[in-house]
Design an enzyme around this catalytic site. Sequence first.
Site, PDB file in Angstrom:
ATOM      1  CG  HIS A 193      73.382  61.535   0.700  1.00 12.63           C
ATOM      2  ND1 HIS A 193      74.454  60.271   0.149  1.00 12.63           N
ATOM      3  CD2 HIS A 193      72.229  61.297   1.071  1.00 12.63           C
ATOM      4  CE1 HIS A 193      73.223  59.600   0.357  1.00 12.63           C
ATOM      5  NE2 HIS A 193      72.500  59.792   1.001  1.00 12.63           N
ATOM      6  CG  ASN A 235      64.973  56.474  -0.815  1.00 13.95           C
ATOM      7  OD1 ASN A 235      65.724  55.268  -2.119  1.00 13.95           O
ATOM      8  ND2 ASN A 235      65.808  58.148  -1.240  1.00 13.95           N
ATOM      9  CB  SER A 288      72.261  62.015  -3.041  1.00 12.30           C
ATOM     10  OG  SER A 288      71.906  62.540  -4.401  1.00 12.30           O
ATOM     11  CB  THR A 289      69.184  57.672  -3.935  1.00 12.18           C
ATOM     12  OG1 THR A 289      69.432  57.363  -2.731  1.00 12.18           O
ATOM     13  CG2 THR A 289      68.041  57.363  -5.389  1.00 12.18           C
ATOM     14  N   GLY A 290      69.552  60.573  -5.346  1.00 13.14           N
ATOM     15  CA  GLY A 290      69.156  61.199  -6.565  1.00 13.14           C
ATOM     16  C   GLY A 290      69.825  61.768  -7.632  1.00 13.14           C
ATOM     17  CB  SER A 308      67.763  52.655   6.235  1.00 10.85           C
ATOM     18  OG  SER A 308      66.978  54.444   5.188  1.00 10.85           O
ATOM     19  CG  ASN A 337      68.108  54.224   2.457  1.00  4.75           C
ATOM     20  OD1 ASN A 337      68.904  53.076   3.169  1.00  4.75           O
ATOM     21  ND2 ASN A 337      68.886  55.244   1.460  1.00  4.75           N
TER      22      ASN A 337
END
Length: 358
Positions: free
Chosen positions: A330, A172, A281-283, A196, A194
């Site tokens: 998340h 991100n 989540s992205t992680g 957003s 992201n």
Amino acid sequence: MRVMRTLMLWLLPIILLCSFCSVAFWIFLSNNNVIPHPSSRIPQKSSETKSCKGCSKDNVLIAKGLENYSHKWKKHEANFKRFRSLLSSKCYAVSKAVVTKNNTPLGSNVIYDGERRKPLQVTQALFNILVKEQPFGNATWESCAVVGNGGILANSSCGEEINSAQFVIRCNLPPLDNRYEKDVGNKTSLVTANPSILHEKYSGLMERRRPFVESLRPYGQALLLLPAFSYGHNTPVSLRAFYTLEDFGSDSPLPVFLNPEYLRRLSKFWRERGLNSVRPSTGLIMASLALEICSNVHLYGFWPFNKHPNDNRPITNHYYDDRESKKNVHSMPTEFEHLLKLHKQGVIRIHLGECQPT
């Protein structure tokens, strides 16, 4: 007259007795400072319980999490190969993580992983901007660092260690300027963005676009991974990011699109293991990707609590600010618990606290 006298003789002792009792009662209250007890039907909570309710919950989660953590980590090759094989057989990151011309033919439909009833047909214009094949190829990187943005990275001195990894993944569009280089490094092989963030920081690329291009300079020619097909509203801004870099971004990151089919497979994989959040989540997505394409996976900046595990001191949500994440989407503590189990099994290594000088 006789009746009145008789009545007075009866009433006088009663009046005197009542007066005596009343005086005695008030003297008793005055001398003993009596405070009425609360009704047993309404239990009273102590102020200590109220003030520590939130922190005690965090302390329990932290203690539970650290049960599976050990600084003296050693890779368990058999466990790693077993988990990697299972993950690869379910998710196929090497062939499906990114939307390509090979896995998404002209005229086919892209199914949004967040809006499955709203397919997007692959037009000639869309097909033309897709990469031909997977950017990961069939090669396996020896060492990968997945860098989360947790506040635990602040003052960690992990930058040199992160830079030493063969493939570095960041999440991100985090800042990499001189203020943070000592703690987070600056090497980047892949960075996610992201949509957003594109709206919040760059007005959805509907106004001036050069600031967006300039902000990506620290990432060099890394892959820029965009979740363009998670939801319908993510597609236009992701395409604007692609065209902006095509028009202005020489020597800038290469934009590629995260495959919604891969996301669906990955979400199912983790749900089958007890993770019931709306979406990973992205992680977690990047950690999962790394497990398929890397022989040794190291995680930095993964710590979902606001207290440091070493000494309980307060830490910020991110190493660069204290902005809160979206907890309704998340489930960070639960995700972290799953990653800690992999750490304990010798599959993946999580770094908490300061890094040792190399």
